[in-house]
Design a protein around this motif. Sequence first.
Motif, short mmCIF file in Angstrom:
data_model
loop_
_atom_site.label_atom_id
_atom_site.label_comp_id
_atom_site.label_asym_id
_atom_site.label_seq_id
_atom_site.Cartn_x
_atom_site.Cartn_y
_atom_site.Cartn_z
N VAL A 2 -22.68 5.08 -14.40
CA VAL A 2 -21.28 5.50 -14.39
C VAL A 2 -20.86 5.78 -12.95
CG1 VAL A 2 -21.36 6.47 -16.71
CG2 VAL A 2 -21.83 7.92 -14.77
N SER A 3 -19.56 5.71 -12.70
CA SER A 3 -19.08 6.08 -11.37
C SER A 3 -19.12 7.60 -11.25
CB SER A 3 -17.67 5.56 -11.13
OG SER A 3 -16.73 6.32 -11.84
N VAL A 4 -19.24 8.06 -10.04
CA VAL A 4 -19.26 9.51 -9.79
C VAL A 4 -17.97 10.14 -10.29
CG1 VAL A 4 -19.30 11.26 -7.97
CG2 VAL A 4 -20.88 9.33 -7.87
N SER A 5 -16.84 9.46 -10.14
CA SER A 5 -15.56 9.98 -10.61
C SER A 5 -15.57 10.22 -12.12
CB SER A 5 -14.42 9.04 -10.25
OG SER A 5 -14.30 8.94 -8.85
N GLU A 6 -16.25 9.35 -12.87
CA GLU A 6 -16.29 9.46 -14.33
C GLU A 6 -17.08 10.67 -14.82
OE1 GLU A 6 -16.20 5.18 -16.36
OE2 GLU A 6 -17.79 5.38 -14.84
N LEU A 7 -17.88 11.29 -13.97
CA LEU A 7 -18.69 12.44 -14.37
C LEU A 7 -17.84 13.68 -14.65
CD1 LEU A 7 -21.65 12.05 -11.87
CD2 LEU A 7 -21.68 11.59 -14.33
N GLY A 8 -16.63 13.71 -14.14
CA GLY A 8 -15.75 14.85 -14.40
C GLY A 8 -16.09 16.09 -13.61
N GLU A 12 -14.10 12.30 -6.10
CA GLU A 12 -13.51 10.97 -6.12
C GLU A 12 -14.46 10.04 -5.39
OE1 GLU A 12 -9.38 10.53 -4.99
OE2 GLU A 12 -9.12 12.69 -5.30
N SER A 13 -15.09 9.15 -6.14
CA SER A 13 -16.04 8.22 -5.54
C SER A 13 -16.25 7.04 -6.49
CB SER A 13 -17.38 8.90 -5.27
OG SER A 13 -18.32 7.98 -4.76
N ASP A 14 -16.33 5.86 -5.91
CA ASP A 14 -16.61 4.66 -6.69
C ASP A 14 -18.11 4.38 -6.79
OD1 ASP A 14 -13.93 4.15 -7.17
OD2 ASP A 14 -13.69 2.99 -5.33
N GLU A 15 -18.92 5.18 -6.10
CA GLU A 15 -20.37 4.99 -6.18
C GLU A 15 -20.82 5.22 -7.62
OE1 GLU A 15 -23.15 6.38 -3.34
OE2 GLU A 15 -21.60 6.69 -1.81
N THR A 16 -21.86 4.50 -8.01
CA THR A 16 -22.38 4.65 -9.38
C THR A 16 -23.71 5.39 -9.35
OG1 THR A 16 -23.47 2.50 -9.30
CG2 THR A 16 -21.25 2.57 -10.21
N PHE A 68 -24.27 11.12 -2.76
CA PHE A 68 -23.26 10.05 -2.69
C PHE A 68 -22.21 10.41 -1.66
CE2 PHE A 68 -22.04 13.18 -5.80
CZ PHE A 68 -20.71 13.43 -5.49
N LEU A 69 -21.43 9.41 -1.27
CA LEU A 69 -20.27 9.59 -0.41
C LEU A 69 -19.03 9.56 -1.29
CD1 LEU A 69 -20.99 7.29 2.66
CD2 LEU A 69 -20.83 9.77 2.65
N ASP A 70 -18.08 10.46 -1.02
CA ASP A 70 -16.85 10.42 -1.79
C ASP A 70 -15.86 9.47 -1.13
OD1 ASP A 70 -15.66 11.81 0.32
OD2 ASP A 70 -15.18 13.59 -0.87
N ALA A 71 -14.66 9.39 -1.68
CA ALA A 71 -13.64 8.46 -1.18
C ALA A 71 -13.17 8.82 0.23
CB ALA A 71 -12.46 8.44 -2.14
N TYR A 72 -13.51 10.02 0.71
CA TYR A 72 -13.10 10.48 2.03
C TYR A 72 -14.27 10.53 3.00
CZ TYR A 72 -9.37 11.84 -1.08
OH TYR A 72 -8.39 11.82 -2.03
N ASN A 73 -15.34 9.82 2.66
CA ASN A 73 -16.56 9.73 3.47
C ASN A 73 -17.26 11.07 3.68
OD1 ASN A 73 -16.65 6.92 3.79
ND2 ASN A 73 -15.12 7.03 5.41
N ARG A 74 -17.15 11.95 2.71
CA ARG A 74 -17.89 13.21 2.74
C ARG A 74 -19.13 13.02 1.87
NH1 ARG A 74 -12.55 16.63 1.75
NH2 ARG A 74 -12.73 15.32 -0.09
N TYR A 75 -20.22 13.58 2.32
CA TYR A 75 -21.52 13.44 1.66
C TYR A 75 -21.75 14.64 0.74
CZ TYR A 75 -26.56 12.55 1.33
OH TYR A 75 -27.82 12.29 0.88
#
Length: 89
Positions: A2-8, A12-16, A68-75
Motif C-alpha cells: 500500500v502507499s504510505v498515504s493509504e495508511l491513514g 503524504e507519500s507515494d512510496e509503497t 520513507f520520504l514524504d511528498a515534501y522530501n522529509r524523511y
Amino acid sequence: EVSVSELGLGYESDETVLFRYCSGTCEAAVRSYDLSLKSMRSRRRIKKEKVRARPCCRPLAYDDDVSFLDAYNRYYTVNELSAKECGCV
C-alpha cells in the motif's frame, strides 16, 4: 503493498510499503475471564461499549521499522507498523 498515504497516519507519500495484518477468530483462546465478562455484559452490569468480551487477533511482534520520504522530501520512520507474528490477546 500500500502507499504510505493509504495508511491513514497523516503522511503524504507515494512510496509503497508492505503492510501485514492480523485477522481471524480466537475462540480457542477464550478463558474464564472472557466468559465472566460476557456474562456481566449480558446482565448489563458492565456497559457494553466499554469492553470486549472475547480475545482478539493482534500483532505479537512487528516487522522492522519502515522508513520513507514524504511528498515534501522529509524523511520519516514509523515503528510497529506491519505484523510479523499474530496471536490472540
